[in-house]
Structures are given as C-alpha cells and as structure tokens.
Design a protein around this motif. Structure first.
Motif, PDB file in Angstrom:
ATOM      1  N   TRP A 260       0.838  -1.196   0.000  1.00  0.00           N
ATOM      2  CA  TRP A 260       0.000   0.000   0.000  1.00  0.00           C
ATOM      3  C   TRP A 260       0.876   1.250   0.000  1.00  0.00           C
ATOM      4  CZ3 TRP A 260      -4.820   1.531  -0.785  1.00  0.00           C
ATOM      5  CH2 TRP A 260      -5.201   2.800  -0.350  1.00  0.00           C
ATOM      6  N   ARG A 261       0.494   2.237  -0.818  1.00  0.00           N
ATOM      7  CA  ARG A 261       1.176   3.522  -0.840  1.00  0.00           C
ATOM      8  C   ARG A 261       0.180   4.616  -0.470  1.00  0.00           C
ATOM      9  NH1 ARG A 261       4.438   0.278  -0.935  1.00  0.00           N
ATOM     10  NH2 ARG A 261       6.385   0.118  -2.141  1.00  0.00           N
ATOM     11  N   ASP A 262       0.547   5.420   0.519  1.00  0.00           N
ATOM     12  CA  ASP A 262      -0.309   6.498   0.962  1.00  0.00           C
ATOM     13  C   ASP A 262      -0.546   7.491  -0.178  1.00  0.00           C
ATOM     14  OD1 ASP A 262      -0.525   9.407   2.399  1.00  0.00           O
ATOM     15  OD2 ASP A 262      -1.455   7.859   3.617  1.00  0.00           O
ATOM     16  N   ARG A 274      -1.766  -0.256   7.707  1.00  0.00           N
ATOM     17  CA  ARG A 274      -2.278   1.046   7.293  1.00  0.00           C
ATOM     18  C   ARG A 274      -3.621   1.374   7.933  1.00  0.00           C
ATOM     19  NH1 ARG A 274      -6.143   1.019   2.984  1.00  0.00           N
ATOM     20  NH2 ARG A 274      -6.642  -1.084   2.266  1.00  0.00           N
TER      21      ARG A 274
END
Length: 275
Positions: A260-262, A274
C-alpha cells in the motif's frame, strides 16, 4: 469429483506441477541454508569466500531451473471450465448436500448481480457528468431566472493540449510505458496495463490498490493534475521490494512486502499496518 476436475485440466501435468513445487521449495530452502551457514571449512578467507560464492550460485541456478520447469508445467495444466473467477469458492460446488446448502449457486447470483450493478453505475455516472442538474422555478423562486445557467462539469479539451500534457508526463516518468490512443476520433484514451491479472499475489494487491487510486484521484476541472498525481503515485512502486513498512519497520509480513502507498505522502505500508 473426478469429472469436475477433469474438465479442461491436464491431471498428469497437474501431478507433475505438484512435484515441481516441492522441488522448488527444496531449492529455495537450500539457498537460505547456504546463507545461514555462511563461509566454513576453508583455511583461508579467500578460499571460504570462493567456496561460498560457488555454492550460492549453484543453489540459485537450481531455483531458476525449478521455477522455469514449474512455469512450463503450469501452462500445460489448463484451466477448469469455470466462467466466474471466484477462486476457492468453486469448491463449494462439490458439496454433496447442495440441495440443503446452495451456497455456490447463491454466490454465483451475487457475483452476476454485482457485475450488473457496477456496469449500470458506470453508465449513470457518465450521464450525470454530462448533464447539469437543474432546479425548477417553483423551487428556486423568481430569482432563479436571473441566475446564470450552470455549466456542465465535463471538459472539452483540444487534442493538441491533451498531446502536450501526456508528452510532459511521459518525460517525467521515463521508466514507465505510456501510450495515447484515439480509437473513436478525437476522444483520447490513456493505455496503462493495470488490468491484466498477475499470477503473483503481490502484484494482484498492487492492481487492487491502483484501482482504488483511480477512484481517489478525481478532479474534473483539472484533468492534467489528476493524471500527473496518479502517475506520481504509481511510480512510488518502483521500490516495491526495497521500502520497509513505515509502521512496523519490516520488509515482509505474511510473505508479502508493503503493497500500500499512501495517497498523500506515498509512504509504504502493509495492508494490516495502514488501518
């Protein structure tokens, strides 16, 4: 049960693929054992280093050979004649008491209904974006006639402007392949291969997150900013296997890297971290 598995599946290749999986696991285990044991049983440091490198290379070649064999067999196995990609839920169809617990048939109906709902929701969204909502004069009063007509949210941009924007974005991200197509005249379509299903779970999760990002980055008044923001977010996956989780600090969790990438900071997180 044998009839169900035999439809579209090469059982002999399937059995060989199981053996190939076991061989691959053994090869990977030997690689980690080699790393764990390190350099031993040599008098000089140079001799230990050479012996370690030679053994390590042999084990890596074995892993590569077993992986290629597994990929070859996977292409020979074939696929079951199942029209709905419901993963392990297909095993519910093997339930001998289907009349009492019709879970599989109900799951298929829910899957078809979900697909139709998504299709009609997309059509409705397109129509709503093309038309401006109006209120009647009875609701707004006489002053509504003096107000300017609301402008639709859709934008009609000249083709040259679209070409310039995509050209600048392509220069910003040289390591990513971007292709602009116009199959129906002036309407432009940006081609990104994020829909083809991968065989690896890590890339399946990245695809799910990319679909979420497409829904997140929405700004109809500034389409060039939307495309540039999404491409910047997508480029953050260039260090998919190098960036640790910003919460737990680990590189792997349940055998997977932080996928996951913010959306704002582009920091890496595991799915569970997250939350």
């Amino acid at each position: 049960m044998a009839d169900v598995l035999s439809v579209g599946v090469n059982l002999e290749a399937f059995a060989q693929a199981i053996g190939a999986i076991q061989a691959l696991r053994s090869s990977v285990t030997r690689v980690f054992d080699c790393l764990k044991d390190g350099m031993r049983n040599k008098e000089t440091l140079e001799g230990r280093e050479k012996a370690f490198i030679a053994h390590f290379q042999d084990h890596l070649h074995s892993v590569n050979r077993d992986l290629n064999e597994l990929e070859r067999l996977s292409n020979l196995v074939g696929k079951p004649s199942e029209n709905h990609p419901l993963h392990n839920s297909g095993l519910l169809s093997l339930d001998p008491v289907q009349d009492k617990t019709p879970l599989y048939s109900q799951l298929l109906q829910a899957y078809k209904w979900s697909n139709k709902l998504q299709y009609h929701a997309g059509l409705a969204s397109g129509l709503l974006n093309q038309q401006s909502l109006k209120r009647s004069a009875n609701q707004m009063g006489v002053s509504a006639k003096r107000r300017p007509k609301a402008q639709p949210t859709t934008l009609v941009l000249p083709p040259q402007y679209v070409d310039d924007v995509i050209s600048r974005i392509d220069r910003m991200f040289p390591e990513m392949s971007i292709h602009l197509s116009r199959p129906n005249g002036t309407s432009a379509m940006l081609l990104l291969d994020i829909w083809s299903k991968s065989n690896y779970q890590v890339f399946q999760k990245v695809t799910d997150h990319a679909t979420t990002a497409l829904l997140h980055y929405q700004l109809p008044q500034m389409p060039d900013v939307v495309v540039r923001s999404f491409m910047t977010w997508l480029r953050s996956y260039i260090k998919l296997f190098q960036a640790p989780c910003q919460r737990c600090g680990k590189f792997l969790q349940d055998g997977l890297p932080p996928t996951w990438r913010d959306f704002r900071t582009l920091e890496a997180f595991h799915d569970t971290c997250r939350q």
